[in-house]
Design a protein around this motif. Structure first.
Motif, PDB file in Angstrom:
ATOM      1  N   TYR A  75       0.698  -1.209  -0.186  1.00 22.05           N
ATOM      2  CA  TYR A  75      -0.050  -0.105   0.045  1.00 22.05           C
ATOM      3  C   TYR A  75       0.648   1.317   0.010  1.00 22.05           C
ATOM      4  CZ  TYR A  75      -4.183  -2.820   1.445  1.00 22.05           C
ATOM      5  OH  TYR A  75      -5.048  -3.427   1.329  1.00 22.05           O
ATOM      6  N   TYR A  76       1.965   1.286   0.828  1.00 22.26           N
ATOM      7  CA  TYR A  76       2.674   2.573   0.926  1.00 22.26           C
ATOM      8  C   TYR A  76       3.661   2.689  -0.207  1.00 22.26           C
ATOM      9  CZ  TYR A  76       5.592   5.965   3.177  1.00 22.26           C
ATOM     10  OH  TYR A  76       6.361   6.956   3.618  1.00 22.26           O
ATOM     11  N   ARG A  77       4.066   1.729  -0.909  1.00 18.48           N
ATOM     12  CA  ARG A  77       4.837   1.764  -2.049  1.00 18.48           C
ATOM     13  C   ARG A  77       3.739   2.073  -3.365  1.00 18.48           C
ATOM     14  NH1 ARG A  77       6.970  -3.448  -4.452  1.00 18.48           N
ATOM     15  NH2 ARG A  77       4.886  -3.514  -5.496  1.00 18.48           N
ATOM     16  N   HIS A  78       2.750   1.659  -3.335  1.00 25.80           N
ATOM     17  CA  HIS A  78       1.710   2.486  -4.254  1.00 25.80           C
ATOM     18  C   HIS A  78       1.496   3.664  -4.133  1.00 25.80           C
ATOM     19  CE1 HIS A  78      -1.445   2.512  -7.413  1.00 25.80           C
ATOM     20  NE2 HIS A  78      -2.188   2.707  -6.539  1.00 25.80           N
ATOM     21  N   TYR A  79       1.239   4.210  -2.650  1.00 22.26           N
ATOM     22  CA  TYR A  79       0.903   5.584  -2.391  1.00 22.26           C
ATOM     23  C   TYR A  79       2.200   6.698  -2.894  1.00 22.26           C
ATOM     24  CZ  TYR A  79       0.369   9.721   0.648  1.00 22.26           C
ATOM     25  OH  TYR A  79       0.050  10.937   1.052  1.00 22.26           O
ATOM     26  N   LYS A  80       3.348   6.248  -2.562  1.00 17.01           N
ATOM     27  CA  LYS A  80       4.550   6.937  -2.880  1.00 17.01           C
ATOM     28  C   LYS A  80       4.720   7.197  -4.389  1.00 17.01           C
ATOM     29  CE  LYS A  80       6.415   8.379   0.917  1.00 17.01           C
ATOM     30  NZ  LYS A  80       6.362   9.766   1.424  1.00 17.01           N
TER      31      LYS A  80
END
Length: 82
Positions: A75-80
């Motif tokens: 999730y965090y990688r996609h958000y960044k």
């Protein structure tokens, strides 16, 4: 800690808690269904005292933490990226 960091930390805590509880409930449900199946087919008595809740709890906490780290990272990688 700014708002974005706090938000992602709270999502991480939520994932750890919810996945650990979910794995615990799923494993207990599966164990009870198997015991019921064995009782119906082979008349093996259902013994709730033989269930080791501590082992199931430890496994669900570790499994939930590993799954939460993986989900949070994706999730965090996609958000960044955005």
């Amino acid at each position: 800690m700014n708002y974005s960091s706090r938000k992602w930390f709270m999502i991480f805590i939520y994932l750890i808690f919810s996945l650990s509880v979910g794995i615990f409930v799923a494993s207990l449900t599966t164990l009870l269904i198997v015991d019921l199946f064995l009782f119906i087919l082979y008349r093996i008595p259902i013994d709730f005292l033989s269930i080791d809740f501590v082992k199931i709890l430890k496994g669900s906490i570790v499994g939930g933490a590993i799954a939460a780290i993986g989900c949070w990272y994706s999730y965090y990688r996609h958000y960044k990226r955005r």
